[in-house]
Enzyme design. Sequence first.
Site, PDB file in Angstrom:
ATOM      1  N   TYR A 232      11.343   8.316   0.854  1.00  0.00           N
ATOM      2  CA  TYR A 232      11.211   7.402  -0.292  1.00  0.00           C
ATOM      3  C   TYR A 232      11.757   7.960  -1.596  1.00  0.00           C
ATOM      4  CZ  TYR A 232       8.093   5.424   3.218  1.00  0.00           C
ATOM      5  OH  TYR A 232       7.587   4.909   4.384  1.00  0.00           O
TER       6      TYR A 232
ATOM      7  N   GLU B  81      12.491  -9.777   1.531  1.00  0.00           N
ATOM      8  CA  GLU B  81      11.787  -8.577   2.006  1.00  0.00           C
ATOM      9  C   GLU B  81      12.646  -7.355   1.689  1.00  0.00           C
ATOM     10  OE1 GLU B  81      11.931  -8.420   6.256  1.00  0.00           O
ATOM     11  OE2 GLU B  81      10.505  -6.772   6.427  1.00  0.00           O
TER      12      GLU B  81
ATOM     13  N   ASN C 148       7.957  -5.775  -1.079  1.00  0.00           N
ATOM     14  CA  ASN C 148       7.923  -4.682  -0.112  1.00  0.00           C
ATOM     15  C   ASN C 148       6.467  -4.597   0.364  1.00  0.00           C
ATOM     16  OD1 ASN C 148       7.858  -2.364   1.369  1.00  0.00           O
ATOM     17  ND2 ASN C 148       8.982  -1.115  -0.106  1.00  0.00           N
TER      18      ASN C 148
ATOM     19  N   ARG D  31       5.000  10.849  -2.419  1.00  0.00           N
ATOM     20  CA  ARG D  31       4.852  10.491  -1.017  1.00  0.00           C
ATOM     21  C   ARG D  31       6.158  10.664  -0.228  1.00  0.00           C
ATOM     22  NH1 ARG D  31       4.763   4.276   1.128  1.00  0.00           N
ATOM     23  NH2 ARG D  31       4.195   4.800   3.248  1.00  0.00           N
TER      24      ARG D  31
ATOM     25  N   PRO E 251       0.794  -1.232   0.000  1.00  0.00           N
ATOM     26  CA  PRO E 251       0.000   0.000   0.000  1.00  0.00           C
ATOM     27  C   PRO E 251       0.826   1.282   0.000  1.00  0.00           C
ATOM     28  CG  PRO E 251      -0.154  -1.141   2.105  1.00  0.00           C
ATOM     29  CD  PRO E 251       0.497  -2.086   1.147  1.00  0.00           C
ATOM     30  N   ASN E 252       0.328   2.228  -0.758  1.00  0.00           N
ATOM     31  CA  ASN E 252       0.874   3.589  -0.865  1.00  0.00           C
ATOM     32  C   ASN E 252       2.161   3.685  -1.690  1.00  0.00           C
ATOM     33  OD1 ASN E 252      -1.195   4.868   0.792  1.00  0.00           O
ATOM     34  ND2 ASN E 252      -0.271   3.730   2.489  1.00  0.00           N
TER      35      ASN E 252
ATOM     36  N   ARG F 200      13.167   3.985  12.418  1.00  0.00           N
ATOM     37  CA  ARG F 200      12.074   4.963  12.442  1.00  0.00           C
ATOM     38  C   ARG F 200      11.194   4.739  13.685  1.00  0.00           C
ATOM     39  NH1 ARG F 200       9.633   4.877   6.529  1.00  0.00           N
ATOM     40  NH2 ARG F 200       8.408   6.577   7.445  1.00  0.00           N
TER      41      ARG F 200
ATOM     42  N   HIS G 169       4.186  -4.549   9.052  1.00  0.00           N
ATOM     43  CA  HIS G 169       4.092  -4.389  10.501  1.00  0.00           C
ATOM     44  C   HIS G 169       2.778  -4.913  11.087  1.00  0.00           C
ATOM     45  CE1 HIS G 169       7.390  -1.889   9.269  1.00  0.00           C
ATOM     46  NE2 HIS G 169       6.594  -1.012   8.703  1.00  0.00           N
TER      47      HIS G 169
ATOM     48  N   HIS H 181      12.793  -2.919   1.756  1.00  0.00           N
ATOM     49  CA  HIS H 181      12.225  -1.618   2.146  1.00  0.00           C
ATOM     50  C   HIS H 181      13.119  -0.513   1.612  1.00  0.00           C
ATOM     51  CE1 HIS H 181       9.390  -3.550   4.817  1.00  0.00           C
ATOM     52  NE2 HIS H 181      10.387  -4.312   5.230  1.00  0.00           N
TER      53      HIS H 181
ATOM     54  N   ALA I 222       3.229  -0.919   4.713  1.00  0.00           N
ATOM     55  CA  ALA I 222       2.680  -0.909   6.070  1.00  0.00           C
ATOM     56  C   ALA I 222       2.240  -2.302   6.533  1.00  0.00           C
ATOM     57  CB  ALA I 222       1.510   0.067   6.151  1.00  0.00           C
TER      58      ALA I 222
HETATM   59  C1  DQA Z   1       8.384   0.891   3.676  1.00  0.00           C
HETATM   60  C2  DQA Z   1       8.513   1.138   5.185  1.00  0.00           C
HETATM   61  C3  DQA Z   1       7.187   0.917   5.869  1.00  0.00           C
HETATM   62  O1  DQA Z   1       7.312   1.159   7.262  1.00  0.00           O
HETATM   63  C4  DQA Z   1       6.153   1.875   5.327  1.00  0.00           C
HETATM   64  O2  DQA Z   1       4.886   1.601   5.906  1.00  0.00           O
HETATM   65  C5  DQA Z   1       6.070   1.854   3.842  1.00  0.00           C
HETATM   66  C6  DQA Z   1       7.290   1.738   3.068  1.00  0.00           C
HETATM   67  C7  DQA Z   1       9.693   1.207   2.927  1.00  0.00           C
HETATM   68  O3  DQA Z   1       9.793   0.804   1.775  1.00  0.00           O
HETATM   69  O4  DQA Z   1      10.588   1.860   3.461  1.00  0.00           O
HETATM   70  O5  DQA Z   1       4.998   2.036   3.276  1.00  0.00           O
HETATM   71  O6  DQA Z   1       8.096  -0.482   3.472  1.00  0.00           O
END
Ligand code: DQA
Length: 148
Positions: free
Chosen positions: A22, A97, A73, A17, A9-10, A106, A79, A99, A76
């Site tokens: 990012y 995985e 990836n 964003r 997501p996102n 963070r 978590h 990120h 969110a």
């Molecule tokens: C993320 C880190 C996550 O905590 C966050 O919710 C994201 C992006 C990253 O790529 O750094 O959406 O996965």
Amino acid sequence: MHILVLNGPNLNMLGTREPEHYGTQTLGDLEYMLRQEAAQMGITVTCYQSNHEGSLVDQIQAAYHTADGILINPAAYTHTSVAILDAVKAVKLPTVEVHISDPDTREEFRKISYIRQACIATVKGKGFAGYIEGLHILYDHITAAQGQ
Ligand code: DQA
């Protein structure tokens, strides 16, 4: 060799964003970069992004018959999602995985990763380059497992 690349997501908002976390490149830029790298490596990738947990679970399940590994990836859902962890365990495909930022440096709530226990590696805090590293980790792992 075929790798499924999943973004949660996102991540469709990359470029807009929170650029301090990012960067300014888009999801399209990321997927283009991965396809170029895959072509150079002699492998193929399918890239998929969803804001929905169940859709990500569906893609992981579908990969059981179509992919040799998964680069994910979960954003969110990293978590929060036992469902995505269980899907990866169910298909038993080598999974990395990734990120863009380093969630471990963070907020406290980002320090938990459900999926990590089912992954052969985690790459974090390296921006888009982390996806390329993850692709190579999968390539090496799958090639070694095939005894080549
Ligand atoms: C993320 C880190 C996550 O905590 C966050 O919710 C994201 C992006 C990253 O790529 O750094 O959406 O996965």
